[in-house]
Enzyme design. Structure first.
Site, PDB file in Angstrom:
ATOM      1  N   ALA A 103      60.990  52.523  60.964  1.00 15.41           N
ATOM      2  CA  ALA A 103      59.797  51.875  61.459  1.00 15.41           C
ATOM      3  C   ALA A 103      59.987  51.414  62.897  1.00 15.41           C
ATOM      4  CB  ALA A 103      59.462  50.687  60.569  1.00 15.41           C
ATOM      5  N   THR A 104      59.326  52.102  63.778  1.00 15.07           N
ATOM      6  CA  THR A 104      59.401  51.786  65.203  1.00 15.07           C
ATOM      7  C   THR A 104      58.549  52.832  65.913  1.00 15.07           C
ATOM      8  OG1 THR A 104      60.973  51.182  66.905  1.00 15.07           O
ATOM      9  CG2 THR A 104      61.297  53.288  65.928  1.00 15.07           C
ATOM     10  N   THR A 105      58.451  52.754  67.216  1.00 17.97           N
ATOM     11  CA  THR A 105      57.836  53.862  67.945  1.00 17.97           C
ATOM     12  C   THR A 105      58.631  54.173  69.200  1.00 17.97           C
ATOM     13  OG1 THR A 105      55.659  53.223  67.155  1.00 17.97           O
ATOM     14  CG2 THR A 105      55.728  54.737  68.997  1.00 17.97           C
ATOM     15  N   ASP A 143      59.375  50.610  71.756  1.00 19.86           N
ATOM     16  CA  ASP A 143      58.993  49.213  71.543  1.00 19.86           C
ATOM     17  C   ASP A 143      60.250  48.430  71.186  1.00 19.86           C
ATOM     18  OD1 ASP A 143      59.250  50.294  68.853  1.00 19.86           O
ATOM     19  OD2 ASP A 143      58.432  48.377  68.210  1.00 19.86           O
ATOM     20  N   LYS A 151      66.082  50.210  71.893  1.00 16.37           N
ATOM     21  CA  LYS A 151      66.240  51.467  71.151  1.00 16.37           C
ATOM     22  C   LYS A 151      66.320  52.660  72.086  1.00 16.37           C
ATOM     23  CE  LYS A 151      63.092  49.269  67.963  1.00 16.37           C
ATOM     24  NZ  LYS A 151      61.678  49.289  67.519  1.00 16.37           N
TER      25      LYS A 151
END
Lengths: 237, 255
Positions: free
Chosen positions: A15-17, A32, A48
């Site tokens: 879960a992230t972008t 993000d 990240k």
């Protein structure tokens, strides 16, 4: 991403972008800052977008413990190769090194822990001197893309934005100037955060902005937070 | 025979003489700090003589290519292992040289049935400020000449013979300026190299040759050889401070 019906939790874990696209000044990689566990936000300042060497970036969507360790191993193995062999590893070699790390980790992924789905961006100086951009699946397959890549839970929205811009925007992505590229990255992340709770986007109250790095022929540049904040204020907020 | 103590001393002395003869024609290497970091310079024939060991550590070596290679690999492996298992901040030249390389070299040198390392090395480590820069000259027998005591002079040199090295150090002591630009530092380094490479007459006066004489000598020597240089940059944001200077940069800097 992972075709295993027995592991429904897999899709929730990365879960992230993360997004990356080529523009006139090289490759822009943005991510993000949110790290989640289930539906809890555990950290809002995660980085990240990781520098692997002078011209390579690995951006990670997935379980941080595994992802950061993978980045560390990759960084060290590329440096060790350069120092001992007195030459840069080829782009194919670098791409495969990351593939192998992902494949070696797949046992854990099947047990439901440690899925990582990265993007890898670099420059091919030994070849045509052009930027190269790849995304991976959790098993380690790598896919080279011509224009853009996005991974993580917010990526469907980002992919929509980038596809739209690249086809019907004023300019195709590879022709964008840096300011416009940064604006587009911020808008895309904000779009993802709008519907995806696991994507941090921009925290307007706490003034937390995405990380944006640009790879050019001269190396990697991290955009200062003040610059991102100013651009966000004038073109996104 | 060799068990007798004086035989062993004799064997060691012979071995020292043999190694010194082998190292004598080696092309000198000069290292010195300048405004933005540390510069290492040498002149060679095709074979690379300056190497990256870790983020902040560079190596220059003269001697047998095979032995240099073994020592270089050992140094990189030690530094990389430390950097990987702990962190890059835990990699230190002082520990690498004194605790790992020196015992290794001494053992090989004194085991008279085995082959010694035919190599003389110069290490440089760039610190957060010039006072923290470290230069070490590591000999084939494990002896280490630390140019940095409590106050680092900010330069170091190696060459084939002790006399040539002393001449280089004399020149560096006179001309080295820690606030010089890269261009200025390159000039001094090239002068130091020339002094070290010049044949020294037996009855030579202790005065250093003049700058024009050094320049003439260098121009002559560089016709059949290539200039090689690298820097350890002090104030860059990236972790890796080592950078080999490109042919273009070398052409501009040495002009």
């Amino acid at each position: 991403m992972v075709a295993s019906p027995d592991a429904p939790a897999l899709m929730q874990t990365h879960a992230t972008t993360i997004l990356a696209f080529k523009f006139s000044g090289g490759v822009l990689v943005a991510g993000d800052r949110r790290a989640t566990a289930g539906n809890t936000v555990v950290y809002d300042r995660a980085d990240k977008v990781l520098e692997i060497d002078r011209h390579s970036i690995m951006a990670i969507a997935g379980v941080p413990a595994t992802a950061w360790e993978m980045a560390r191993v990759l960084e060290h193995s590329l440096q060790f190769f350069r120092r001992t062999q007195l030459q840069e590893m080829s782009v194919d070699g670098k791409v495969r090194a990351l593939s192998k790390l992902l494949r070696d980790n797949f046992g854990f992924v099947l047990q439901g822990v440690g899925v990582v789905v990265p993007i890898f961006a670099t420059y091919d100086f030994a070849g045509d001197g052009q930027a190269r951009l790849y995304f991976y699946d959790a098993m380690g397959a790598n896919f080279e893309v011509a224009e853009y890549a996005a991974t993580g839970s917010g990526s469907p929205a980002v992919r929509g934005v980038l596809f739209y811009e690249n086809h019907w925007g004023k300019k195709k992505l590879p022709k964008l100037r840096e300011e416009d590229a940064v604006t587009l990255a911020l808008r895309a992340l904000d779009t993802a955060a709008e519907s995806d709770t696991a994507t941090g986007g921009v925290d307007r109250a706490a003034k937390i902005f995405p990380i944006i790095k640009i790879i050019s022929r001269d190396g990697i540049r991290t955009l200062p937070e003040a610059e991102i904040a100013a651009r966000f204020k004038s073109t996104v907020a | 025979m060799i068990e007798e103590p004086y035989r062993w001393v004799e064997a060691i002395a012979n071995r020292r003489e043999y190694i010194e003869t082998q190292l004598a024609p080696g092309s000198p290497i000069a290292a010195l700090n300048y405004r933005d970091g540390i510069l290492l310079v040498t002149v060679g024939h095709a074979r690379q003589k300056l190497f990256e060991i870790y983020d902040r550590i560079a190596l220059g070596a003269i001697g047998h290519p095979g032995d240099i290679e073994r020592l270089r690999m050992a140094a990189i492996e030690l530094a990389s292992t430390e950097g990987f298992t702990r962190s890059a901040a835990d990699v230190s030249l002082r520990r690498l040289a004194f605790y790992s390389l020196s015992p290794l070299l001494k053992t090989a040198f004194e085991q008279v049935y085995g082959a010694p390392y035919l190599a003389r090395m110069i290490f440089a480590e760039v610190g957060p400020e010039p006072e923290a820069d470290l230069f070490l000259r590591v000999e084939y027998d494990g002896a280490i000449a630390a140019e940095a005591g409590l106050t680092s002079p900010g330069f170091c040199a190696i060459s084939g013979t002790t006399r040539a090295t002393e001449a280089m150090e004399e020149l560096l002591r006179r001309d080295h300026d820690p606030k010089a630009t890269l261009h200025g530092a390159m000039k001094v380094a090239l002068d130091a190299w020339s002094v070290g490479a010049m044949p020294i007459a037996e009855d030579a006066a202790s005065d250093l040759p003049s700058h024009p004489a050094l320049l003439d000598f260098r121009v002559e020597k560089l016709r059949g050889a290539t200039l090689e240089a690298c820097v350890l940059e002090r104030n860059v944001t990236t972790a890796i401070r080592y950078r080999a200077l490109t042919a273009n940069e070398l052409a501009t800097l040495s002009a």
